[in-house]
Design a protein around this motif. Structure first.
Motif, PDB file in Angstrom:
ATOM      1  N   LYS A 133       0.837  -1.210   0.000  1.00 23.15           N
ATOM      2  CA  LYS A 133       0.000   0.000   0.000  1.00 23.15           C
ATOM      3  C   LYS A 133       0.865   1.251   0.000  1.00 23.15           C
ATOM      4  CE  LYS A 133      -3.927  -2.118   2.371  1.00 23.15           C
ATOM      5  NZ  LYS A 133      -4.997  -1.941   1.392  1.00 23.15           N
ATOM      6  N   PHE A 134       0.276   2.326  -0.451  1.00 26.63           N
ATOM      7  CA  PHE A 134       0.969   3.610  -0.455  1.00 26.63           C
ATOM      8  C   PHE A 134       0.132   4.635   0.284  1.00 26.63           C
ATOM      9  CE2 PHE A 134      -1.130   2.596  -4.514  1.00 26.63           C
ATOM     10  CZ  PHE A 134      -2.068   3.599  -4.620  1.00 26.63           C
ATOM     11  N   GLU A 194       3.028   3.780   6.030  1.00 26.83           N
ATOM     12  CA  GLU A 194       1.947   4.287   6.875  1.00 26.83           C
ATOM     13  C   GLU A 194       2.010   5.821   6.893  1.00 26.83           C
ATOM     14  OE1 GLU A 194      -0.686   2.555   8.562  1.00 26.83           O
ATOM     15  OE2 GLU A 194       0.075   1.035   7.202  1.00 26.83           O
ATOM     16  N   ALA A 195       0.932   6.432   6.406  1.00 30.26           N
ATOM     17  CA  ALA A 195       0.905   7.894   6.273  1.00 30.26           C
ATOM     18  C   ALA A 195       1.224   8.594   7.601  1.00 30.26           C
ATOM     19  CB  ALA A 195      -0.453   8.340   5.737  1.00 30.26           C
TER      20      ALA A 195
HETATM   21  N1  LIG Z   1      -2.768   2.243   6.647  1.00 27.83           N
HETATM   22  C1  LIG Z   1      -2.212   2.738   5.401  1.00 27.83           C
HETATM   23  C2  LIG Z   1      -3.319   2.680   4.355  1.00 27.83           C
HETATM   24  C3  LIG Z   1      -2.795   2.988   2.962  1.00 27.83           C
HETATM   25  C4  LIG Z   1      -3.811   2.658   1.885  1.00 27.83           C
HETATM   26  O1  LIG Z   1      -4.853   2.030   2.129  1.00 27.83           O
HETATM   27  N2  LIG Z   1      -3.483   3.092   0.670  1.00 27.83           N
HETATM   28  C5  LIG Z   1      -4.299   2.801  -0.479  1.00 27.83           C
HETATM   29  C6  LIG Z   1      -4.412   4.046  -1.349  1.00 27.83           C
HETATM   30  S1  LIG Z   1      -5.354   5.327  -0.542  1.00 27.83           S
HETATM   31  C7  LIG Z   1      -3.622   1.746  -1.315  1.00 27.83           C
HETATM   32  O2  LIG Z   1      -2.425   1.574  -1.257  1.00 27.83           O
HETATM   33  N3  LIG Z   1      -4.399   1.045  -2.139  1.00 27.83           N
HETATM   34  C8  LIG Z   1      -3.854   0.104  -3.075  1.00 27.83           C
HETATM   35  C9  LIG Z   1      -3.854  -1.283  -2.560  1.00 27.83           C
HETATM   36  O3  LIG Z   1      -4.403  -1.556  -1.476  1.00 27.83           O
HETATM   37  O4  LIG Z   1      -3.327  -2.143  -3.268  1.00 27.83           O
HETATM   38  C10 LIG Z   1      -1.674   4.155   5.611  1.00 27.83           C
HETATM   39  O5  LIG Z   1      -2.070   4.802   6.581  1.00 27.83           O
HETATM   40  O6  LIG Z   1      -0.811   4.602   4.847  1.00 27.83           O
END
Ligand SMILES: N[C@@H](CCC(=O)N[C@@H](CS)C(=O)NCC(=O)O)C(=O)O
Length: 216
Positions: free
Chosen positions: A51-52, A64-65
């Motif tokens: 995730k990003f 993690e943001a």
């Molecule tokens: N807990 C993570 C959540 C990150 C997240 O859900 N990112 C989404 C984009 S808003 C993502 O990477 N989605 C693509 C995927 O799950 O493959 C954070 O706080 O950074």
């Protein structure tokens, strides 16, 4: 130079970007999309679930943001104190950050995911459960705002609140009974670092699975 991997339409990417913009921290944006497989590979390699956002600083990787914002506050302090210097006040800031991630961003994402799973025919029970969480969160936040001195400064709270409320209000509008929260959302969108994210994401609005409203 810091590298931030993300996408301009991604709510969690906004969360990190708002901190970069608020403190004018130089960085290179690494687009995560099918046109840039090398960036997607970095994210797959360095973030537990791929995730990003993901931050690269030399040989240091931060995912993690919230942790990215913590890292920026520690290593690249700027005009906006992203976290209070008083450790006890910082506990409260981090607690409210959790409220936005867990009780606003997550149910909003659940609605989006349901519309992706079943375009045009979301399961009413699944959507209903997410809406009920948002409904309760909106009421709680409206009351919390009574004691929050919301100004023009950008802290971890604003970084978390702006993208989550932006998209949550699209997925399930904040009711008129939560006027304080509605006004704060509008105020957040008017802050320069947030407005920049909103503008950069405009080209992707058609992607919003439940359908983007014609506003904001
Ligand atoms: N807990 C993570 C959540 C990150 C997240 O859900 N990112 C989404 C984009 S808003 C993502 O990477 N989605 C693509 C995927 O799950 O493959 C954070 O706080 O950074």
């Amino acid at each position: 130079m810091l590298q931030l991997y993300g996408h301009p339409f991604s709510s969690y990417t906004w969360k990190a970007l708002i901190a970069f913009y608020a403190n004018e921290i130089p960085f290179e944006f690494r687009m995560v999309d099918p046109d840039h497989p090398e960036n997607s590979q970095k994210v797959a390699d360095h973030s537990p679930l791929g995730k990003f956002p993901l931050l690269e600083d030399g040989d240091r990787w931060v995912f993690e943001a919230t942790s990215i914002i913590d890292y920026l506050a520690l290593h690249f302090p700027g005009a906006s104190g992203l976290l209070p210097s008083d450790p006890d006040a910082a506990v409260t800031t981090r607690m409210i950050d959790r409220v936005f991630d867990n009780y606003v961003m997550t149910p909003m994402t659940d609605i989006v995911a349901e519309h992706m799973r079943s375009p045009g025919m979301p399961d009413p029970a699944t959507e209903g459960r997410a809406r009920a969480v948002l409904d309760r969160s909106y009421v709680w936040l409206d009351r919390w705002l009574e004691g929050y001195s919301a100004g023009d400064s950008v802290t971890l709270i604003e970084c978390a609140a702006a993208p989550s409320l932006f998209y949550a209000d699209w997925a399930f509008p904040i009711p008129s009974s939560c006027e304080r929260l509605r006004q704060w959302r509008a105020h957040l969108l008017s802050l320069a670092p947030v407005a920049r994210c909103v503008d950069d994401a405009r080209p992707y609005r058609a992607w919003f699975p439940p359908g983007a409203p014609d506003r904001d």
